[in-house]
Design an enzyme around this catalytic site. Structure first.
Site, PDB file in Angstrom:
ATOM      1  N   LYS A   1       0.867  -1.203   0.000  1.00 37.68           N
ATOM      2  CA  LYS A   1       0.000   0.000   0.000  1.00 37.68           C
ATOM      3  C   LYS A   1       0.888   1.232   0.000  1.00 37.68           C
ATOM      4  O   LYS A   1       0.692   2.156  -0.789  1.00 37.68           O
ATOM      5  CB  LYS A   1      -0.885  -0.003   1.239  1.00 37.68           C
ATOM      6  CG  LYS A   1      -1.558   1.322   1.557  1.00 37.68           C
ATOM      7  CD  LYS A   1      -2.451   1.294   2.771  1.00 37.68           C
ATOM      8  CE  LYS A   1      -1.771   1.522   4.071  1.00 37.68           C
ATOM      9  NZ  LYS A   1      -1.432   2.904   4.406  1.00 37.68           N
ATOM     10  N   ASN A   2       1.887   1.266   0.888  1.00 37.07           N
ATOM     11  CA  ASN A   2       2.672   2.486   1.072  1.00 37.07           C
ATOM     12  C   ASN A   2       3.712   2.725  -0.018  1.00 37.07           C
ATOM     13  O   ASN A   2       4.310   3.795  -0.063  1.00 37.07           O
ATOM     14  CB  ASN A   2       3.308   2.490   2.464  1.00 37.07           C
ATOM     15  CG  ASN A   2       2.241   2.649   3.543  1.00 37.07           C
ATOM     16  OD1 ASN A   2       1.079   2.931   3.252  1.00 37.07           O
ATOM     17  ND2 ASN A   2       2.622   2.424   4.781  1.00 37.07           N
TER      18      ASN A   2
ATOM     19  N   CYS B   1      -5.021  12.435  12.633  1.00 38.14           N
ATOM     20  CA  CYS B   1      -5.752  11.161  12.573  1.00 38.14           C
ATOM     21  C   CYS B   1      -5.621  10.518  13.955  1.00 38.14           C
ATOM     22  O   CYS B   1      -5.056  11.106  14.870  1.00 38.14           O
ATOM     23  CB  CYS B   1      -5.182  10.257  11.485  1.00 38.14           C
ATOM     24  SG  CYS B   1      -3.603   9.568  11.945  1.00 38.14           S
TER      25      CYS B   1
ATOM     26  N   ARG C   1       0.087  14.779  13.177  1.00 41.24           N
ATOM     27  CA  ARG C   1       0.669  14.549  11.840  1.00 41.24           C
ATOM     28  C   ARG C   1       0.738  15.823  10.996  1.00 41.24           C
ATOM     29  O   ARG C   1       0.078  15.977   9.977  1.00 41.24           O
ATOM     30  CB  ARG C   1      -0.097  13.431  11.125  1.00 41.24           C
ATOM     31  CG  ARG C   1      -0.034  12.153  11.962  1.00 41.24           C
ATOM     32  CD  ARG C   1      -0.654  10.973  11.328  1.00 41.24           C
ATOM     33  NE  ARG C   1       0.198  10.446  10.252  1.00 41.24           N
ATOM     34  CZ  ARG C   1      -0.167   9.378   9.523  1.00 41.24           C
ATOM     35  NH1 ARG C   1      -1.324   8.833   9.733  1.00 41.24           N
ATOM     36  NH2 ARG C   1       0.612   8.929   8.567  1.00 41.24           N
TER      37      ARG C   1
ATOM     38  N   ASP D   1       4.692   0.705  12.164  1.00 41.35           N
ATOM     39  CA  ASP D   1       3.457   0.082  11.651  1.00 41.35           C
ATOM     40  C   ASP D   1       3.303  -1.368  12.100  1.00 41.35           C
ATOM     41  O   ASP D   1       2.288  -1.990  11.795  1.00 41.35           O
ATOM     42  CB  ASP D   1       3.410   0.149  10.115  1.00 41.35           C
ATOM     43  CG  ASP D   1       3.261   1.572   9.636  1.00 41.35           C
ATOM     44  OD1 ASP D   1       3.470   1.819   8.438  1.00 41.35           O
ATOM     45  OD2 ASP D   1       2.966   2.451  10.468  1.00 41.35           O
TER      46      ASP D   1
ATOM     47  N   ARG E   1      -8.597  -0.692   4.703  1.00 42.35           N
ATOM     48  CA  ARG E   1      -7.729   0.321   4.084  1.00 42.35           C
ATOM     49  C   ARG E   1      -6.367  -0.270   3.731  1.00 42.35           C
ATOM     50  O   ARG E   1      -5.692   0.207   2.826  1.00 42.35           O
ATOM     51  CB  ARG E   1      -7.512   1.494   5.055  1.00 42.35           C
ATOM     52  CG  ARG E   1      -8.762   2.230   5.440  1.00 42.35           C
ATOM     53  CD  ARG E   1      -8.458   3.440   6.263  1.00 42.35           C
ATOM     54  NE  ARG E   1      -7.454   4.264   5.594  1.00 42.35           N
ATOM     55  CZ  ARG E   1      -6.973   5.401   6.089  1.00 42.35           C
ATOM     56  NH1 ARG E   1      -7.400   5.844   7.258  1.00 42.35           N
ATOM     57  NH2 ARG E   1      -6.075   6.114   5.442  1.00 42.35           N
TER      58      ARG E   1
HETATM   59  C1  EPZ Z   1       4.126   7.020   6.316  1.00 38.40           C
HETATM   60  O1  EPZ Z   1       3.326   8.066   6.867  1.00 38.40           O
HETATM   61  C2  EPZ Z   1       3.226   5.796   6.255  1.00 38.40           C
HETATM   62  N1  EPZ Z   1       2.082   6.071   5.388  1.00 38.40           N
HETATM   63  C3  EPZ Z   1       2.740   5.441   7.659  1.00 38.40           C
HETATM   64  O2  EPZ Z   1       1.985   4.227   7.554  1.00 38.40           O
HETATM   65  C4  EPZ Z   1       3.957   5.171   8.548  1.00 38.40           C
HETATM   66  O3  EPZ Z   1       3.518   4.907   9.859  1.00 38.40           O
HETATM   67  C5  EPZ Z   1       4.877   6.406   8.539  1.00 38.40           C
HETATM   68  O4  EPZ Z   1       5.244   6.731   7.170  1.00 38.40           O
HETATM   69  C6  EPZ Z   1       6.155   6.178   9.337  1.00 38.40           C
HETATM   70  O5  EPZ Z   1       6.856   5.104   8.809  1.00 38.40           O
HETATM   71  C7  EPZ Z   1       2.242   5.990   4.058  1.00 38.40           C
HETATM   72  O6  EPZ Z   1       3.318   5.708   3.555  1.00 38.40           O
HETATM   73  C8  EPZ Z   1       1.013   6.255   3.219  1.00 38.40           C
HETATM   74  P1  EPZ Z   1       6.119  10.504   8.393  1.00 38.40           P
HETATM   75  P2  EPZ Z   1       3.888   9.596   6.866  1.00 38.40           P
HETATM   76  O7  EPZ Z   1       5.944  11.761   7.624  1.00 38.40           O
HETATM   77  O8  EPZ Z   1       4.631   9.849   5.625  1.00 38.40           O
HETATM   78  C9  EPZ Z   1       6.099  13.692  11.891  1.00 38.40           C
HETATM   79  C10 EPZ Z   1       0.136   2.826   7.798  1.00 38.40           C
HETATM   80  O9  EPZ Z   1      -0.339   2.272   8.797  1.00 38.40           O
HETATM   81  N2  EPZ Z   1       6.044  14.691  10.806  1.00 38.40           N
HETATM   82  O10 EPZ Z   1       7.367   9.711   8.228  1.00 38.40           O
HETATM   83  O11 EPZ Z   1       2.757  10.488   7.204  1.00 38.40           O
HETATM   84  C11 EPZ Z   1       4.801  12.889  12.002  1.00 38.40           C
HETATM   85  O12 EPZ Z   1       3.868  13.587  12.792  1.00 38.40           O
HETATM   86  C12 EPZ Z   1       0.588   4.273   7.878  1.00 38.40           C
HETATM   87  O13 EPZ Z   1       0.292   2.261   6.674  1.00 38.40           O
HETATM   88  C13 EPZ Z   1       6.142  16.058  11.136  1.00 38.40           C
HETATM   89  O14 EPZ Z   1       6.276  16.431  12.301  1.00 38.40           O
HETATM   90  O15 EPZ Z   1       4.884   9.524   8.097  1.00 38.40           O
HETATM   91  C14 EPZ Z   1       5.259  11.612  12.659  1.00 38.40           C
HETATM   92  O16 EPZ Z   1       5.338  11.810  14.053  1.00 38.40           O
HETATM   93  C15 EPZ Z   1       0.304   4.883   9.245  1.00 38.40           C
HETATM   94  N3  EPZ Z   1       6.076  16.965  10.131  1.00 38.40           N
HETATM   95  C16 EPZ Z   1       6.661  11.410  12.084  1.00 38.40           C
HETATM   96  O17 EPZ Z   1       7.075  12.685  11.571  1.00 38.40           O
HETATM   97  C17 EPZ Z   1       5.936  16.611   8.814  1.00 38.40           C
HETATM   98  O18 EPZ Z   1       5.906  17.503   7.936  1.00 38.40           O
HETATM   99  C18 EPZ Z   1       6.717  10.388  10.947  1.00 38.40           C
HETATM  100  O19 EPZ Z   1       5.851  10.836   9.940  1.00 38.40           O
HETATM  101  C19 EPZ Z   1       5.839  15.225   8.505  1.00 38.40           C
HETATM  102  C20 EPZ Z   1       5.902  14.289   9.515  1.00 38.40           C
END
Ligand code: EPZ
Length: 418
Positions: A22-23, A115, A120, A305, A397
């Site tokens: 998915k990701n 969420c 996020r 995850d 999802r």
């Molecule tokens: C991706 O989300 C995945 N989703 C998530 O999987 C996964 O948990 C996450 O990466 C971490 O590995 C997809 O790929 C569609 P991040 P993403 O930006 O890109 C903070 C699932 O279950 N952050 O790496 O949103 C954020 O709040 C989903 O399949 C900021 O502060 O994750 C978090 O604490 C859930 N500012 C951390 O970084 C930003 O601008 C990691 O977020 C962006 C992120």
């Protein structure tokens, strides 16, 4: 609203085939906005999040056709506005912002909002867009970006955000010149996106390391691509085999992508045999499950995850363990539901202390988010009696044909519609 019913206590046995990631599929599908040419994307799983992505692509003007696991996408895109009604359905929709900005030099994308697992924010994305030459404003819940011309730049992400890395790579792909992005995410999904962008005509180096260099071009052509297997689904089924005292082969996967999970399972006392695209796990019920602590990290550390799924396994381990969540600020919603199974665990700051030695018994439980839902299914596999899981739409999802795959392994699981 559908419910899933599981009768616990059956050992799993057999082979489960892992679906496309998915990701990895989401950023690859959004990247097709970078060209008007036809793209063929194979091994795309049948998931609600994929449906939402295809609807978004059609909203922008793309023609989308699914033939089994292959998606054909073609056509010009027109709109530069991504409305809240569409973005709020799936946070990853924010990945449209990079391609729209790159194609039209402007974009108006609804802020995705938080969420269940956290606020996020998207500040790292916005900082990157402005470094690439966009004038970025946030007004009335929308990110409004405008730029006379985008320019190649040196970026440094304050945190290796997966989504921000993907948005920067996609935007830089259409900026003529050399953009260097430091402190990027290393996840296999990033490498798969880089592989697809290269097929579109972009020269990309360093994907999978700390620094990615993108030699962008003004125009990209279409391409064919096969999405990598889902490493989180792989880890989920390995833990399903472990928790049920089973003997399963996880097929069509990339063992290297779950090496940290494999080593944790071996520490917990399981036998895990890696072949080149399958993993065989045995052990469990007879011999005790050793308690093993886990701290979630960015790749290649233990994946956030799989944190909830690991916690479910540790509930029946032979002693106390600690699971620490280092990536998201509120990813323990499954703790309360696991306690309903009779598990002894408690939250302490950014960690959960799991006493283990619990004999789980079935209970009605409710899914709060995708991976928490997976943890409840795993607990249901081993809990005595019939577990009723509600709000299973979260599971749809991210897990393709979940019940069918588990039934094939011998689980007594079925879905009812309310
Ligand atoms: C991706 O989300 C995945 N989703 C998530 O999987 C996964 O948990 C996450 O990466 C971490 O590995 C997809 O790929 C569609 P991040 P993403 O930006 O890109 C903070 C699932 O279950 N952050 O790496 O949103 C954020 O709040 C989903 O399949 C900021 O502060 O994750 C978090 O604490 C859930 N500012 C951390 O970084 C930003 O601008 C990691 O977020 C962006 C992120």
């Amino acid at each position: 609203m559908d419910k899933i019913i599981i009768e616990g206590g059956h050992n799993l046995k057999g082979v489960v085939r892992i679906s496309g990631s998915k990701n990895a599929a989401l950023p690859v599908l959004f990247s097709t906005l970078l060209t008007d040419d036809k793209c063929l994307i194979a091994n795309v799983p049948d998931l609600k999040d994929i449906d939402a992505t295809l609807e978004l692509l059609e909203f922008f003007g793309k023609k989308v056709k699914r033939v089994k696991d292959t998606i054909e996408i073609s056509g010009k895109i027109a709109s530069v506005i991504a409305p809240y009604e569409l973005i709020k359905r799936m946070r990853a929709s924010f990945l449209v912002s990079g391609p729209l900005l790159a194609r039209f030099k402007k974009a108006r994308v609804a802020l995705p909002g938080g969420c269940a697992i956290g606020v996020r924010p998207v500040d790292i994305h916005l900082e990157g867009f402005s470094k690439l030459g966009a004038d970025v404003k946030v007004e009335k819940g929308y990110v409004v970006m405008d730029s006379r011309n985008l320019k190649p730049a040196y970026l440094h992400l304050r945190f290796p955000s997966v989504g921000a890395t993907e948005n920067m790579m996609m935007t830089a792909s259409l900026i003529d010149g050399r953009t260097v992005i430091h402190n990027v995410a290393h996840e296999p999904e990033i490498v798969d996106l880089a592989d697809f962008l290269s097929k579109l005509g972009v020269k990309i180096q360093g994907a999978g390391t700390d620094t990615v260099t993108v030699h962008g071009r003004n125009k990209l052509h279409g391409a064919c691509h096969r999405v990598i297997p889902d490493r989180i689904e792989t880890g989920t089924y390995l833990i399903a085999g472990a928790i049920s005292g089973g003997n399963i082969v996880v097929d069509d996967c990339i063992p290297e992508d779950v090496k940290t999970v494999i080593s944790k399972l071996i520490c917990a006392g399981f036998k895990v045999k890696r072949e080149n695209n399958s993993i065989h796990i045995t052990g469990g019920r007879g011999n005790k499950i050793k308690p093993v602590n886990v701290t979630t990290e960015t790749y290649p550390g233990f994946p956030t995850d799989l944190q909830a799924q690991w916690m479910a396994l540790m509930c029946i381990a032979d002693g106390r363990s600690v699971v620490r969540e280092n990536i998201f600020e509120n990813r323990f919603l499954h703790v309360g539901e696991l306690q309903r199974f009779g598990a002894k665990l408690r939250i302490k700051g950014d960690s959960v202390i799991i006493e283990g030695k619990s004999k789980l018994s079935s209970a009605p439980v409710m899914v709060s988010d995708l991976r928490a839902g997976a943890a409840l299914v795993l607990a249901g596999l081993v809990a005595e009696g019939k577990t009723v899981i509600s709000r299973v739409y979260h599971l749809d999802r991210g897990y393709e044909h979940l019940e069918k795959k588990l039934q094939k392994l011998g689980a007594k699981i079925h879905r009812i519609s309310d």
